[in-house]
Scaffold this motif. Structure first.
Motif, PDB file in Angstrom:
ATOM      1  N   GLU A 100     -39.983  43.231  39.561  1.00 14.91           N
ATOM      2  CA  GLU A 100     -40.491  41.535  39.680  1.00 14.91           C
ATOM      3  C   GLU A 100     -40.102  41.316  40.704  1.00 14.91           C
ATOM      4  O   GLU A 100     -39.970  40.081  41.062  1.00 14.91           O
ATOM      5  CB  GLU A 100     -39.893  41.202  38.217  1.00 14.91           C
ATOM      6  CG  GLU A 100     -39.732  39.837  38.314  1.00 14.91           C
ATOM      7  CD  GLU A 100     -41.560  39.074  38.628  1.00 14.91           C
ATOM      8  OE1 GLU A 100     -42.168  38.103  38.673  1.00 14.91           O
ATOM      9  OE2 GLU A 100     -42.683  40.056  38.561  1.00 14.91           O
ATOM     10  N   ASN A 101     -38.640  42.202  41.263  1.00 13.92           N
ATOM     11  CA  ASN A 101     -38.372  41.312  42.113  1.00 13.92           C
ATOM     12  C   ASN A 101     -38.202  41.833  43.435  1.00 13.92           C
ATOM     13  O   ASN A 101     -36.958  42.314  44.245  1.00 13.92           O
ATOM     14  CB  ASN A 101     -36.201  41.238  42.064  1.00 13.92           C
ATOM     15  CG  ASN A 101     -36.553  39.812  40.886  1.00 13.92           C
ATOM     16  OD1 ASN A 101     -36.803  39.439  41.014  1.00 13.92           O
ATOM     17  ND2 ASN A 101     -35.106  40.612  39.979  1.00 13.92           N
ATOM     18  N   THR A 102     -39.145  42.860  44.166  1.00 20.46           N
ATOM     19  CA  THR A 102     -39.241  43.366  45.436  1.00 20.46           C
ATOM     20  C   THR A 102     -40.560  42.417  45.719  1.00 20.46           C
ATOM     21  O   THR A 102     -41.441  42.290  45.206  1.00 20.46           O
ATOM     22  CB  THR A 102     -39.891  44.880  44.746  1.00 20.46           C
ATOM     23  OG1 THR A 102     -38.610  45.764  44.395  1.00 20.46           O
ATOM     24  CG2 THR A 102     -40.659  45.547  46.206  1.00 20.46           C
ATOM     25  N   MET A 103     -40.065  42.254  47.200  1.00 20.31           N
ATOM     26  CA  MET A 103     -41.507  41.662  48.127  1.00 20.31           C
ATOM     27  C   MET A 103     -41.844  41.691  48.986  1.00 20.31           C
ATOM     28  O   MET A 103     -40.622  43.160  49.929  1.00 20.31           O
ATOM     29  CB  MET A 103     -41.499  39.958  48.500  1.00 20.31           C
ATOM     30  CG  MET A 103     -41.152  39.600  49.322  1.00 20.31           C
ATOM     31  SD  MET A 103     -41.032  37.730  49.944  1.00 20.31           S
ATOM     32  CE  MET A 103     -39.463  38.152  51.144  1.00 20.31           C
TER      33      MET A 103
ATOM     34  N   VAL B   1     -42.530  46.063  55.205  1.00 17.54           N
ATOM     35  CA  VAL B   1     -41.360  45.620  54.667  1.00 17.54           C
ATOM     36  C   VAL B   1     -41.642  45.565  53.263  1.00 17.54           C
ATOM     37  O   VAL B   1     -41.859  44.283  52.680  1.00 17.54           O
ATOM     38  CB  VAL B   1     -40.794  44.697  55.943  1.00 17.54           C
ATOM     39  CG1 VAL B   1     -39.471  44.369  55.525  1.00 17.54           C
ATOM     40  CG2 VAL B   1     -41.485  44.975  57.282  1.00 17.54           C
ATOM     41  N   GLN B   2     -40.311  46.655  52.337  1.00 18.49           N
ATOM     42  CA  GLN B   2     -40.142  46.287  51.360  1.00 18.49           C
ATOM     43  C   GLN B   2     -38.834  45.557  50.743  1.00 18.49           C
ATOM     44  O   GLN B   2     -37.715  46.292  52.139  1.00 18.49           O
ATOM     45  CB  GLN B   2     -40.204  47.321  50.421  1.00 18.49           C
ATOM     46  CG  GLN B   2     -40.330  47.489  49.496  1.00 18.49           C
ATOM     47  CD  GLN B   2     -39.984  48.491  48.235  1.00 18.49           C
ATOM     48  OE1 GLN B   2     -40.996  49.298  48.351  1.00 18.49           O
ATOM     49  NE2 GLN B   2     -39.755  48.967  47.343  1.00 18.49           N
ATOM     50  N   ILE B   3     -39.282  44.613  50.562  1.00 17.97           N
ATOM     51  CA  ILE B   3     -37.150  43.462  50.358  1.00 17.97           C
ATOM     52  C   ILE B   3     -37.125  44.014  49.030  1.00 17.97           C
ATOM     53  O   ILE B   3     -37.812  43.087  47.976  1.00 17.97           O
ATOM     54  CB  ILE B   3     -38.089  41.836  50.671  1.00 17.97           C
ATOM     55  CG1 ILE B   3     -37.674  42.240  52.388  1.00 17.97           C
ATOM     56  CG2 ILE B   3     -35.929  41.371  50.835  1.00 17.97           C
ATOM     57  CD1 ILE B   3     -37.966  41.130  53.252  1.00 17.97           C
ATOM     58  N   ALA B   4     -35.571  43.820  48.317  1.00 17.15           N
ATOM     59  CA  ALA B   4     -35.304  44.058  46.900  1.00 17.15           C
ATOM     60  C   ALA B   4     -34.903  42.494  47.453  1.00 17.15           C
ATOM     61  O   ALA B   4     -33.791  41.982  48.191  1.00 17.15           O
ATOM     62  CB  ALA B   4     -34.044  44.388  47.505  1.00 17.15           C
ATOM     63  N   LEU B   5     -35.424  41.555  46.369  1.00 18.46           N
ATOM     64  CA  LEU B   5     -34.900  39.972  46.066  1.00 18.46           C
ATOM     65  C   LEU B   5     -33.670  40.460  45.737  1.00 18.46           C
ATOM     66  O   LEU B   5     -33.624  41.427  44.593  1.00 18.46           O
ATOM     67  CB  LEU B   5     -35.931  39.117  45.973  1.00 18.46           C
ATOM     68  CG  LEU B   5     -37.418  38.928  46.607  1.00 18.46           C
ATOM     69  CD1 LEU B   5     -38.193  38.672  45.781  1.00 18.46           C
ATOM     70  CD2 LEU B   5     -36.460  38.461  47.912  1.00 18.46           C
TER      71      LEU B   5
ATOM     72  N   GLY C 104     -31.135  43.565  58.251  1.00 14.74           N
ATOM     73  CA  GLY C 104     -31.396  44.282  57.260  1.00 14.74           C
ATOM     74  C   GLY C 104     -30.933  42.944  56.468  1.00 14.74           C
ATOM     75  O   GLY C 104     -32.188  42.862  55.321  1.00 14.74           O
ATOM     76  N   THR C 105     -30.232  42.340  55.507  1.00 15.80           N
ATOM     77  CA  THR C 105     -30.325  41.282  54.943  1.00 15.80           C
ATOM     78  C   THR C 105     -31.125  39.473  55.011  1.00 15.80           C
ATOM     79  O   THR C 105     -31.398  39.272  56.616  1.00 15.80           O
ATOM     80  CB  THR C 105     -28.577  40.458  55.019  1.00 15.80           C
ATOM     81  OG1 THR C 105     -27.767  40.941  54.995  1.00 15.80           O
ATOM     82  CG2 THR C 105     -28.270  39.214  54.880  1.00 15.80           C
ATOM     83  N   VAL C 106     -31.501  39.177  54.154  1.00 12.53           N
ATOM     84  CA  VAL C 106     -32.645  38.278  54.572  1.00 12.53           C
ATOM     85  C   VAL C 106     -31.607  37.249  53.858  1.00 12.53           C
ATOM     86  O   VAL C 106     -31.877  37.264  52.333  1.00 12.53           O
ATOM     87  CB  VAL C 106     -33.703  38.760  53.649  1.00 12.53           C
ATOM     88  CG1 VAL C 106     -35.280  37.572  53.812  1.00 12.53           C
ATOM     89  CG2 VAL C 106     -34.465  39.622  53.970  1.00 12.53           C
ATOM     90  N   GLY C 107     -31.941  36.101  54.782  1.00 14.69           N
ATOM     91  CA  GLY C 107     -31.127  34.874  53.992  1.00 14.69           C
ATOM     92  C   GLY C 107     -32.108  33.614  54.611  1.00 14.69           C
ATOM     93  O   GLY C 107     -33.339  33.693  55.693  1.00 14.69           O
ATOM     94  N   MET C 108     -31.970  32.564  54.172  1.00 12.01           N
ATOM     95  CA  MET C 108     -32.536  31.112  54.019  1.00 12.01           C
ATOM     96  C   MET C 108     -32.131  30.397  55.458  1.00 12.01           C
ATOM     97  O   MET C 108     -30.883  29.793  55.379  1.00 12.01           O
ATOM     98  CB  MET C 108     -32.748  29.950  52.665  1.00 12.01           C
ATOM     99  CG  MET C 108     -32.473  31.183  51.295  1.00 12.01           C
ATOM    100  SD  MET C 108     -34.689  31.288  51.563  1.00 12.01           S
ATOM    101  CE  MET C 108     -35.397  29.989  51.174  1.00 12.01           C
ATOM    102  N   ALA C 109     -32.975  29.787  56.310  1.00 11.70           N
ATOM    103  CA  ALA C 109     -32.987  28.660  56.757  1.00 11.70           C
ATOM    104  C   ALA C 109     -32.475  27.364  56.160  1.00 11.70           C
ATOM    105  O   ALA C 109     -33.210  27.025  55.450  1.00 11.70           O
ATOM    106  CB  ALA C 109     -33.878  28.474  57.934  1.00 11.70           C
TER     107      ALA C 109
ATOM    108  N   ILE D 190     -30.990  35.486  49.805  1.00 13.02           N
ATOM    109  CA  ILE D 190     -32.535  36.173  49.148  1.00 13.02           C
ATOM    110  C   ILE D 190     -32.343  37.307  48.922  1.00 13.02           C
ATOM    111  O   ILE D 190     -33.157  37.885  47.935  1.00 13.02           O
ATOM    112  CB  ILE D 190     -33.114  35.234  49.181  1.00 13.02           C
ATOM    113  CG1 ILE D 190     -34.048  35.594  50.843  1.00 13.02           C
ATOM    114  CG2 ILE D 190     -33.029  33.813  49.001  1.00 13.02           C
ATOM    115  CD1 ILE D 190     -34.593  34.916  50.572  1.00 13.02           C
ATOM    116  N   GLY D 191     -32.072  37.997  49.511  1.00 13.62           N
ATOM    117  CA  GLY D 191     -32.811  39.886  49.411  1.00 13.62           C
ATOM    118  C   GLY D 191     -31.638  40.441  50.618  1.00 13.62           C
ATOM    119  O   GLY D 191     -31.708  40.095  51.878  1.00 13.62           O
TER     120      GLY D 191
END
Length: 193
Positions: free
Chosen positions: A28-31, A40-44, A120-125, A154-155
């Protein structure tokens, strides 16, 4: 420093190369973002940013991120995407406006955390207003301590970072603007497969 929807500042990280610590995520929290070279698998991280993750998942489930351009890609820094208003390369792509839009959903209040910005960090602009994140996000190529505590995380990329590394880079003189950008071909939540 502030991310803007149009102009993300060039920040070169100093220090040793590091990778994001593995964060195991349930489906549910994998994008999953399908790029030209692979998935590309992202852990939200709803534990860090529940409102942002909820909005991202809703946009994914609407199909809003499919075919959206990586409009700003700065080597050694980050790849930015997620402008569902002007960045859809299959419908209404506008290279001059890509990066200035968001979605029909409301902007979100900041959910800053002490987590560091590493590879690898995913952040919000966002714009200068800390409460202006909407749909755009970025994936870090390298650590950037100057972003810590300033942008909502966010992930983290769990796998496929080598495909992120292959995203077409932008022009440094134009703050990473990409003339012929790569795109997110398909984006999905693993639980929906």
């Amino acid at each position: 420093m502030h991310f803007t929807r149009r102009a993300l500042p060039l920040v070169l990280a100093a220090g040793l190369f590091s990778t994001a610590s593995a964060v195991a995520a349930e489906p549910e929290n994998t994008m999953i973002i399908t790029l030209k070279d692979g998935d590309v698998q992202i852990a939200l991280r709803p534990d860090l940013a529940p409102r942002h993750v909820e909005q991202i998942k809703a946009l994914v489930r609407e199909g809003a991120y499919d075919n959206v351009a990586f409009h700003r890609v700065i080597p050694g820094f980050m790849a930015q995407t997620g402008d569902v208003q002007f960045g859809d390369m299959a419908d209404g792509f506008n290279s001059r406006r890509a990066g200035t839009g968001g979605s029909a959903r409301s902007d979100l209040p900041a959910e800053f955390s002490p987590e560091p910005y590493v590879r690898g960090t995913v952040g919000m602009a966002r714009a200068a207003d800390p409460d202006s994140a909407n749909s755009q996000f970025f994936i870090m190529f390298e650590p950037a301590p100057s972003l810590d505590g300033q942008y909502t995380i966010i992930g983290n990329v769990e796998s496929g970072m080598e495909f992120v590394d292959n995203i077409r880079k932008g022009n440094r003189a134009q703050n990473g603007l990409v003339a012929d950008p790569d795109r997110m071909l398909k984006v999905r939540i693993a639980a929906d497969n």
